[in-house]
Scaffold this active site. Sequence first.
Site, PDB file in Angstrom:
ATOM      1  N   ASN A   1      -4.622   1.955  -1.919  1.00 46.55           N
ATOM      2  CA  ASN A   1      -5.100   0.572  -2.067  1.00 46.55           C
ATOM      3  C   ASN A   1      -5.911   0.386  -3.342  1.00 46.55           C
ATOM      4  O   ASN A   1      -6.475  -0.680  -3.572  1.00 46.55           O
ATOM      5  CB  ASN A   1      -5.920   0.126  -0.842  1.00 46.55           C
ATOM      6  CG  ASN A   1      -7.279   0.779  -0.814  1.00 46.55           C
ATOM      7  OD1 ASN A   1      -7.484   1.813  -1.430  1.00 46.55           O
ATOM      8  ND2 ASN A   1      -8.204   0.172  -0.095  1.00 46.55           N
TER       9      ASN A   1
ATOM     10  N   ASP B   1     -10.133   2.510   1.616  1.00 49.38           N
ATOM     11  CA  ASP B   1     -10.410   1.943   2.947  1.00 49.38           C
ATOM     12  C   ASP B   1     -11.370   2.856   3.714  1.00 49.38           C
ATOM     13  O   ASP B   1     -12.425   2.429   4.177  1.00 49.38           O
ATOM     14  CB  ASP B   1      -9.108   1.805   3.761  1.00 49.38           C
ATOM     15  CG  ASP B   1      -8.357   0.517   3.450  1.00 49.38           C
ATOM     16  OD1 ASP B   1      -9.003  -0.473   3.106  1.00 49.38           O
ATOM     17  OD2 ASP B   1      -7.113   0.516   3.559  1.00 49.38           O
TER      18      ASP B   1
ATOM     19  N   LYS C   1       0.802  -1.235   0.000  1.00 47.06           N
ATOM     20  CA  LYS C   1       0.000   0.000   0.000  1.00 47.06           C
ATOM     21  C   LYS C   1       0.834   1.284   0.000  1.00 47.06           C
ATOM     22  O   LYS C   1       0.382   2.308  -0.499  1.00 47.06           O
ATOM     23  CB  LYS C   1      -0.953   0.010   1.200  1.00 47.06           C
ATOM     24  CG  LYS C   1      -2.080  -1.018   1.096  1.00 47.06           C
ATOM     25  CD  LYS C   1      -3.072  -0.846   2.235  1.00 47.06           C
ATOM     26  CE  LYS C   1      -4.170  -1.896   2.161  1.00 47.06           C
ATOM     27  NZ  LYS C   1      -5.233  -1.670   3.156  1.00 47.06           N
TER      28      LYS C   1
ATOM     29  N   GLY D   1     -18.429  -4.588   9.563  1.00 45.20           N
ATOM     30  CA  GLY D   1     -17.340  -4.321   8.620  1.00 45.20           C
ATOM     31  C   GLY D   1     -17.575  -4.870   7.221  1.00 45.20           C
ATOM     32  O   GLY D   1     -16.777  -4.603   6.308  1.00 45.20           O
TER      33      GLY D   1
ATOM     34  N   ALA E   1      -6.062   0.928   8.835  1.00 45.34           N
ATOM     35  CA  ALA E   1      -7.506   1.153   8.654  1.00 45.34           C
ATOM     36  C   ALA E   1      -7.934   2.389   9.434  1.00 45.34           C
ATOM     37  O   ALA E   1      -8.672   3.246   8.922  1.00 45.34           O
ATOM     38  CB  ALA E   1      -8.287  -0.075   9.103  1.00 45.34           C
TER      39      ALA E   1
END
Length: 287
Positions: A93, A108, A72, A248, A135
């Site tokens: 990402n 993200d 990333k 999630g 995250a």
Amino acid sequence: MSNQNFRSILTGSFSTPCADNPTVAMIEAAYRHAGIDARYINCDVKVAHLAAAVKGAVAMEWAGFNCSLPHKVAVIEYLDELAEAARIIGAVNCVTIRDGRLVGDNTDGKGFLASLRDVVDPAGRTVFMLGAGGAARAIAVELGLAGAAHITVVNRDAAKAETIAALVRDNTGSDATGCPWSGKARVPEGTDIVINATSVGLGDAQAMPEIDLDTLAKGQVVADVIPNPPMTCLLREARARGCTPLDGLGMLVNQGVIGVALWLGKTLDAGVMTQALRDIFGASDAG
Ligand code: NDP
């Protein structure tokens, strides 16, 4: 002469290891559902081969690709341009290839935000976030760009929490504070949104971040980044206390939707993608 088109649009993911990443199943289910002749190829790309993989994607005229761990940050040096959030976060990402130019974004936080907006607009809200990893960093920056009033970041390694808080303060209109996490974290009064952005709960429905559950307040939104199992221990406890749980899975699905919109300019069916993930995770209690 046939006028059929036997050339599929190519998209995919570069990471290593990659075998446990379900994104391919989620996105290809939605491609099929939409009748789009595109493939999403899940590629195991080792660190030493990232440059070659990126060149290969350009050479084969891929529409774009996701980058997951460990690429990333490393991928940035091969890109021509960065979207604002990716620049602030310092990680990419999702890469879009247009006319041979590579544009990096970070979906993200955007995926989380799209999911959050189904239950609350973060503008003007007070946020309490557990965790300060990749995250958390992406989510905090997007919350800041979306106009959250204040974000408290709590982490065992307090320096990482303060780094994210400073990133938010310096690059967005939001205020933010980094705090050490020792013992049971207490959610401050007046908090609108609580987020677990740690890896606690991944693959373990009984794992619980160290938090004083009695400080959760009825009506709060309690969100978890953990996609599997979706209904984490924290979310079950939050629901039992009259909070609004947000799993999630929505973050993962929306990341896919946003990535494909960047690559193909098409909006995939989130319901089909959610179902594909539920089938894989065997999730029945995610609501
Ligand atoms: P990182 O490794 O970058 O960060 C992990 C974070 O969790 C750190 O803040 C770490 O704290 C904290 N942590 C780990 N174990 C504990 C513990 N026992 N108690 C308290 N804190 C703990 O990971 P990422 O940020 O990349 O990912 C975090 C989670 O988010 C993963 O589980 C991943 O599956 C999920 N995720 C979900 C996505 C989705 O689409 N739903 C997208 C991306 C990630 P410390 O710094 O103190 O070690």
